[in-house]
Design an enzyme around this catalytic site. Structure first.
Site, mmCIF file in Angstrom:
data_model
loop_
_atom_site.group_PDB
_atom_site.id
_atom_site.type_symbol
_atom_site.label_atom_id
_atom_site.label_comp_id
_atom_site.label_asym_id
_atom_site.label_seq_id
_atom_site.Cartn_x
_atom_site.Cartn_y
_atom_site.Cartn_z
ATOM 1 N N ASP A 63 0.850 -1.195 0.000
ATOM 2 C CA ASP A 63 0.000 0.000 0.000
ATOM 3 C C ASP A 63 0.880 1.238 0.000
ATOM 4 O OD1 ASP A 63 -2.419 1.354 -0.011
ATOM 5 O OD2 ASP A 63 -2.495 1.506 2.158
ATOM 6 N N TYR A 107 1.215 5.704 -0.609
ATOM 7 C CA TYR A 107 0.747 6.920 0.064
ATOM 8 C C TYR A 107 0.973 8.066 -0.919
ATOM 9 C CZ TYR A 107 0.287 9.677 4.489
ATOM 10 O OH TYR A 107 -0.109 10.503 5.514
ATOM 11 N N HIS A 149 -3.843 14.027 0.389
ATOM 12 C CA HIS A 149 -4.163 13.138 1.513
ATOM 13 C C HIS A 149 -3.031 13.133 2.538
ATOM 14 C CE1 HIS A 149 -5.573 9.709 3.791
ATOM 15 N NE2 HIS A 149 -4.416 9.094 3.575
ATOM 16 N N GLU A 167 -10.581 3.933 2.882
ATOM 17 C CA GLU A 167 -9.619 4.622 2.031
ATOM 18 C C GLU A 167 -9.918 4.272 0.582
ATOM 19 O OE1 GLU A 167 -5.755 5.341 4.867
ATOM 20 O OE2 GLU A 167 -5.635 3.740 3.378
ATOM 21 N N GLU A 194 -8.932 3.851 -3.020
ATOM 22 C CA GLU A 194 -7.647 3.640 -3.670
ATOM 23 C C GLU A 194 -7.831 2.961 -5.020
ATOM 24 O OE1 GLU A 194 -4.520 2.125 -1.266
ATOM 25 O OE2 GLU A 194 -5.420 2.786 0.628
ATOM 26 N N ASP A 248 -9.317 0.244 1.277
ATOM 27 C CA ASP A 248 -8.396 -0.227 2.306
ATOM 28 C C ASP A 248 -8.926 0.254 3.657
ATOM 29 O OD1 ASP A 248 -6.109 -1.647 3.069
ATOM 30 O OD2 ASP A 248 -4.948 0.186 3.244
ATOM 31 N N ARG A 270 -8.552 3.985 12.639
ATOM 32 C CA ARG A 270 -7.690 5.145 12.878
ATOM 33 C C ARG A 270 -7.204 5.229 14.320
ATOM 34 N NH1 ARG A 270 -6.009 6.369 7.873
ATOM 35 N NH2 ARG A 270 -7.739 6.819 6.473
ATOM 36 N N GLN A 288 -4.433 2.761 14.553
ATOM 37 C CA GLN A 288 -3.322 3.274 13.745
ATOM 38 C C GLN A 288 -2.560 4.375 14.477
ATOM 39 O OE1 GLN A 288 -4.619 5.036 10.061
ATOM 40 N NE2 GLN A 288 -2.566 5.594 9.400
ATOM 41 N N LYS A 308 -4.482 -1.537 9.846
ATOM 42 C CA LYS A 308 -4.675 -1.672 8.403
ATOM 43 C C LYS A 308 -4.846 -3.118 7.944
ATOM 44 C CE LYS A 308 -3.745 2.668 7.078
ATOM 45 N NZ LYS A 308 -4.576 3.485 6.190
ATOM 46 N N THR A 326 -8.908 -5.580 3.354
ATOM 47 C CA THR A 326 -8.806 -4.712 2.178
ATOM 48 C C THR A 326 -9.733 -5.293 1.123
ATOM 49 O OG1 THR A 326 -6.492 -4.157 2.651
ATOM 50 C CG2 THR A 326 -7.279 -3.786 0.405
ATOM 51 N N GLU A 370 -10.668 12.470 6.862
ATOM 52 C CA GLU A 370 -10.526 13.772 6.212
ATOM 53 C C GLU A 370 -11.878 14.452 6.049
ATOM 54 O OE1 GLU A 370 -7.439 13.708 2.767
ATOM 55 O OE2 GLU A 370 -8.215 11.661 2.965
#
Length: 400
Positions: A116, A118, A123, A189, A191, A223, A227, A230, A243, A247, A347
């Site tokens: 994965d 970034y 973001h 997420e 992606e 994904d 949080r 994390q 994480k 997925t 976000e």
């Protein structure tokens, strides 16, 4: 352009023809190509036409086909295009058109390794401001290399699989000690995933110019992210339990050949990157739609991603790490500059401080029973849409 009747605005037109694995009733899984509201059951068609490698379409995964490499991928795509465009193929194909709503779609390929990245500057900046409010949002290495981490291939699941709320350690800033329990800040997420076909040799990097020789196509990725887990665990070694629990990927793999007219130049990178990351770099012009319990909440754009797919593959292998057939690597969260283009709920709700109204109810993070569906399409230079289908998942309660 095709003798097959298609619904208006279908994501799977005659220029797309993505491949996936389906099961019809109690029959064995096998490979189909999506077109309109149907799929073509490829094994009997290929066998009747004595196509080389026809037995590969009778497999429960795409891996054997993916391993054939680019010449075979191109030849197969030309065969598929002829099947749906040439009226002379009607008698051969029509008996093997199966309504897509009559089948169960499965994981399209056996995932070998999962990485994965970034790759969105927007973001990464947003997360930096949320997680490290007293520091620069981007760490010093971010614009010099595509940051990423190795995930768990075994927890990549097919679209439609329920997602069990994960449990683990979490520690709020006001807590003196960590506690254990179900995640309270469960997130998504948005992606784009890239599916490796041709493997590479251990010790031999894959350059940016060799991207198309190894990469077959793309899938949608959600994904899922815890949080609170994390935030407590990610220093100093990065994401782990927050994480690795799940997925989700879409069932249809859209080939790079189908996307070639939807590629746009990569935005300028500043400072200049090192030589192994330079080349003729492009991003697919893809738009996503995120629906939370059926309500559209975000439309992230892919075209402005800072790091290109070819750079991600080059960096993944520059130390000599090999890639294998069935490897999946994902872009990381796709976020645009507007609030309604953010690709994660941390976000969108700005760390939970700005709730989102979903069907009349306030939401910050995912509650049990919530369902998220991500759809996407690429836009070609002449305005055609190449659909990527959808990836969906519903949250179920944590297990004791």
């Amino acid at each position: 352009m095709t003798w097959i009747d298609l619904p208006d605005a279908t994501p799977f037109g005659p220029d797309n023809l993505p491949l996936g694995v389906f099961r019809l009733g109690d029959e064995e899984p096998r490979i189909g190509a999506a077109i309109g509201d149907h799929l073509i059951d490829l094994a009997p068609v290929a066998s009747a036409q004595m196509l080389d490698g026809s037995q590969l379409f009778n497999q429960p995964t795409l891996n054997a086909f993916l391993a054939l490499g680019r010449p075979a991928w191109k030849a197969t795509r030309e065969w598929l295009l002829d099947l749906v465009r040439n009226e002379n193929n009607r008698d051969a194909v029509e008996p093997h058109l199966v309504p897509r709503d009559a089948v169960t779609m499965l994981l399209p390929f056996e995932v070998a390794d999962y990485v994965d990245f970034y790759a969105s500057e927007v973001h990464a900046t947003n997360l930096g401001r949320l997680f490290r409010p007293d520091s620069e949002p981007l760490l010093p290495n971010w614009k010099h290399l595509p940051v990423g981490y190795h995930g768990r291939a075994g927890t990549v699941v097919a679209s439609g699989t329920d997602i069990v709320r994960p449990s683990g350690q979490r520690k709020a800033p006001t807590d003196t000690e960590p506690s254990y329990g179900p995640s309270q800040r469960l997130d998504i997420e948005v992606e784009l995933g890239f599916v490796v076909g041709t493997p590479s040799a251990l010790g031999t990097p894959v350059g940016v110019d060799a991207f198309e020789d190894h990469m077959y196509g793309v899938v949608l990725v959600n994904d899922w992210s815890a949080r609170d887990l994390q935030a407590w665990e990610y220093v100093p070694l990065g994401p782990f339990l927050g994480k690795s629990f799940a997925t989700s990927i879409s069932p249809w793999v859209v080939s790079l050949e189908a996307l070639k007219d939807a590629m746009v130049p990569l935005p300028q990178q500043d400072p200049p990157v090192l030589p192994y990351l330079r080349g003729d770099l492009q991003n697919p012009d893809i738009t996503f739609e995120v629906r939370w319990n059926g309500q559209l909440v975000s439309t992230p754009p892919y075209r402005e991603m800072y790091w290109s797919p070819a750079q991600m593959l080059a960096h993944l292998s520059v130390n000599g790490a090999s890639v294998r057939t069935g490897d999946l690597y994902a872009s990381g969260t796709v976020s645009g500059t507007a609030k309604d283009q953010r690709g994660s709920f941390i976000e969108l709700s700005w760390g939970g401080r700005e709730p989102v109204t979903v069907n009349g109810e306030e939401r910050t993070f995912l509650q049990d029973g919530d369902e998220v569906t991500i759809t996407g399409w690429a836009t070609t230079k002449d305005g055609r849409r190449i659909g990527l289908g959808e990836v969906t998942g519903r949250i179920t309660p944590a297990r004791k």
